[in-house]
Write a protein that holds these residues in place. Structure first.
Motif, PDB file in Angstrom:
ATOM      1  N   LYS A 131       0.836  -1.202   0.000  1.00  0.00           N
ATOM      2  CA  LYS A 131       0.000   0.000   0.000  1.00  0.00           C
ATOM      3  C   LYS A 131       0.875   1.257   0.000  1.00  0.00           C
ATOM      4  O   LYS A 131       0.627   2.199  -0.752  1.00  0.00           O
TER       5      LYS A 131
ATOM      6  N   LEU B   9       2.429   1.682  -3.455  1.00  0.00           N
ATOM      7  CA  LEU B   9       1.458   2.132  -4.462  1.00  0.00           C
ATOM      8  C   LEU B   9       1.101   3.596  -4.240  1.00  0.00           C
ATOM      9  O   LEU B   9       1.031   4.390  -5.175  1.00  0.00           O
ATOM     10  N   ASN B  10       0.906   3.951  -2.967  1.00  0.00           N
ATOM     11  CA  ASN B  10       0.582   5.344  -2.669  1.00  0.00           C
ATOM     12  C   ASN B  10       1.713   6.288  -3.032  1.00  0.00           C
ATOM     13  O   ASN B  10       1.496   7.463  -3.290  1.00  0.00           O
TER      14      ASN B  10
ATOM     15  N   GLY C 213       3.280   5.888  -5.683  1.00  0.00           N
ATOM     16  CA  GLY C 213       3.309   5.899  -7.155  1.00  0.00           C
ATOM     17  C   GLY C 213       4.263   4.881  -7.766  1.00  0.00           C
ATOM     18  O   GLY C 213       4.712   5.068  -8.892  1.00  0.00           O
TER      19      GLY C 213
ATOM     20  N   HIS D 284       5.260   0.927  -9.019  1.00  0.00           N
ATOM     21  CA  HIS D 284       4.758  -0.384  -9.425  1.00  0.00           C
ATOM     22  C   HIS D 284       5.273  -1.409  -8.419  1.00  0.00           C
ATOM     23  O   HIS D 284       6.350  -1.226  -7.853  1.00  0.00           O
TER      24      HIS D 284
ATOM     25  N   LEU E 135      -6.469  -0.201  -5.691  1.00  0.00           N
ATOM     26  CA  LEU E 135      -5.597   0.973  -5.524  1.00  0.00           C
ATOM     27  C   LEU E 135      -4.624   1.077  -6.708  1.00  0.00           C
ATOM     28  O   LEU E 135      -4.404   2.158  -7.257  1.00  0.00           O
TER      29      LEU E 135
ATOM     30  N   GLU F 246      -6.526   2.296  -9.716  1.00  0.00           N
ATOM     31  CA  GLU F 246      -6.843   3.725  -9.571  1.00  0.00           C
ATOM     32  C   GLU F 246      -5.619   4.584  -9.903  1.00  0.00           C
ATOM     33  O   GLU F 246      -5.722   5.638 -10.511  1.00  0.00           O
ATOM     34  N   LYS F 247      -4.459   4.107  -9.498  1.00  0.00           N
ATOM     35  CA  LYS F 247      -3.239   4.903  -9.713  1.00  0.00           C
ATOM     36  C   LYS F 247      -2.537   4.543 -11.022  1.00  0.00           C
ATOM     37  O   LYS F 247      -1.421   4.990 -11.272  1.00  0.00           O
ATOM     38  N   ASN F 248      -3.180   3.656 -11.781  1.00  0.00           N
ATOM     39  CA  ASN F 248      -2.601   3.252 -13.061  1.00  0.00           C
ATOM     40  C   ASN F 248      -1.212   2.636 -12.906  1.00  0.00           C
ATOM     41  O   ASN F 248      -0.284   2.941 -13.652  1.00  0.00           O
ATOM     42  N   LEU F 249      -1.093   1.771 -11.904  1.00  0.00           N
ATOM     43  CA  LEU F 249       0.199   1.131 -11.627  1.00  0.00           C
ATOM     44  C   LEU F 249       0.047  -0.382 -11.766  1.00  0.00           C
ATOM     45  O   LEU F 249      -1.062  -0.920 -11.678  1.00  0.00           O
TER      46      LEU F 249
END
Ligand code: CTP
Length: 457
Positions: free
Chosen positions: A191, A194-195, A197, A199, A219, A222-225
């Motif tokens: 988490k 990902l937060n 940014g 991968h 998540l 949503e973040k396109n990762l």
């Protein structure tokens, strides 16, 4: 008519390739270009090719220089092609000088000067992904070692994952992270990454519960990762091919999937001394959910835990399978972890059954058997390092054996798949989210004691 033939991977087609094709064409009237198949490249250790054979062929076609494009898919094919197409001249770049002189028996062999200053490797390197490594174990070291073989990936020095400051500073330096830690820490670490940014490639299980797993995938989306489960067996060519053959009905309707994974010695690193279900469970469950889907109707888990004589079941208190102190060993005054030495899970799906057996500090035949109405697939021990399998029939004359190269225990392919997924390649091999979620779900059920029976000591 003078026929010329040349071969290559032609990945990310560049000026050097075009110059070679132009000069090859000028040597005759008809140019045949052999483009290596993805499989052939893998087998000869070229695993970082970015484009599929069809994309590479299409790029060669667009140059308008080739009169015919063929696929090169096996060693020794060059002689066959030269005879088949009645070739007069064989051409390659000077980086191959001397290597194909044996073809002089069949035709003229010409090596053309390579164009200086450009190569597919250089082009790939320009898009280097910085991979931060989180975790302390021999696995992390293996990933660091294997990353060297993957163009476009630069592994940074590993951090343990225990120190938040250290993780933060790593996250500020990298584009992506590889996480290997006790499963209890995965959720927070993934988490956080990902937060930030980044991968994420995380060793199995992605998280400890279905809900956490779902949340992390949402998540990432949503973040396109990219969030990918690191289960090296899944990315091996042999395992992928086996799945395709089964889907294609090679053994008829599938009746059962049975996987066994055991190891005699527990991991040397105490922090990583997980029990059987945490350590082996995801690997053993992979073929079950990949082949039969995740819609299981019933399951039964039988486990033998070694928890310092405590009467606790896997369900009570401690998260089973992790190196978590569960009880004091009175004699030695030391904390002992709950440790399932052996666990068996039986599944019933609508139209098939499955079983997995995992053990640490015990031994059985580590094979994978998939039984069907027409025959069965047999993957010998250790099946999770799959490079070979056999499709067997009642009439043994019909048996077929399949061999595939496996480099770096499969970790190399896992890294390539991750790199491709990050690059948005539709062809990248991925473990479907529902399979990752189902694997996490079994970990959750085990820890919560759902459908769990404990064997007596
Ligand atoms: N070639 C060339 N000049 C270059 C690069 C390649 O003449 N700068 C030639 C090679 O000698 C070969 C053909 O193009 O005959 C196809 O080469 P290929 O291996 O596909 O290309 P590379 O750029 O060398 O790929 P890589 O970096 O992956 O080795």
């Amino acid at each position: 008519m003078k026929k010329v033939i040349t071969y290559g991977t032609f990945d990310l087609l560049h000026y050097g390739h075009i110059r070679l094709l132009e000069r090859a064409k000028a040597l005759g009237d008809y140019l045949i270009v052999g483009v290596t198949s993805d499989e052939f490249d893998k087998a000869r250790g070229k695993i970082n090719v970015r484009e599929s054979v069809y994309e590479r062929m299409e790029n060669v076609r667009k140059t308008g220089l080739a009169d015919e494009i063929i696929i090169e898919s096996y060693e020794g094919q060059k002689i066959d092609d030269i005879k088949k197409y009645d070739v007069d001249t064989f051409v390659l770049g000077s980086d191959w000088a001397g290597k194909f002189d044996y073809l002089k028996e069949y035709c003229e062999v010409v090596y053309l000067d390579r164009t200086e200053g450009i190569s597919s490797t250089d082009l790939r390197d320009h898009t280097s992904l910085k991979l931060g490594l989180i975790g302390k174990s021999s696995n992390v070291d293996k990933v660091k070692h294997e990353a060297v073989y993957v163009d476009g990936l630069e592994a940074l020095r590993p951090v343990s994952g225990n120190d938040a400051g250290e993780v933060d500073s790593l996250l500020s330096e990298c584009d992506a992270v590889y996480v290997y830690s006790v499963p209890g820490k995965h959720y927070e670490l993934v988490k956080k990454a990902l937060n930030a940014g980044k991968h994420v490639l995380v060793e199995s299980p992605v998280a400890e519960t279905r809900e956490e797993c779902r949340e992390l995938f949402a998540l990432a989306k949503e973040k396109n990762l990219t969030l990918m489960e690191g289960l090296k067996t899944a990315y091996s060519t042999a395992f992928q091919r086996l799945l395709l053959l089964l889907k294609g009905g090679k053994i008829g309707r599938i009746v059962s999937v049975d996987a066994v994974c055991t190891s005699q010695k527990p991991a040397a690193d105490e922090e990583m001394r997980w029990g059987s279900i945490a350590d082996w469970g995801p690997t053993a469950l992979l073929p079950v959910f990949s082949i039969l889907g995740t819609d299981c109707r019933e399951k039964r888990i039988v486990t033998w835990t070694e928890d310092a004589g405590s009467d606790k079941t896997a369900a009570e208190g401690d998260k089973a399978g992790q190196a978590k102190p569960a009880a004091e060993d009175e004699k030695h005054g030391q904390a002992k972890p709950v440790f399932d030495r052996y666990t068996k899970v039986d599944f019933r799906f609508d139209r098939a059954v499955a079983s997995v057996q995992v053990g640490k500090g015990m031994k059985s035949e580590g094979e994978l058997v998939i039984s069907g109405t027409e025959g069965y697939a047999y993957v010998p021990a250790p099946w999770w390092k799959t490079d070979f399998f056999e499709i067997r029939y009642e009439n043994t004359d019909e048996n077929q054996r399949y061999f595939y190269q496996l480099e770096g225990e499969g970790i190399r392919y896992e890294l390539v798949a991750f790199l491709q997924a990050v690059g948005g390649k539709a062809s990248a091999v991925e473990i479907p989210e529902n399979v990752s979620e189902a694997i996490a779900g079994i970990m959750e059920d085990y820890a919560e004691g759902r459908d769990v029976t404990k064997l007596a000591d």
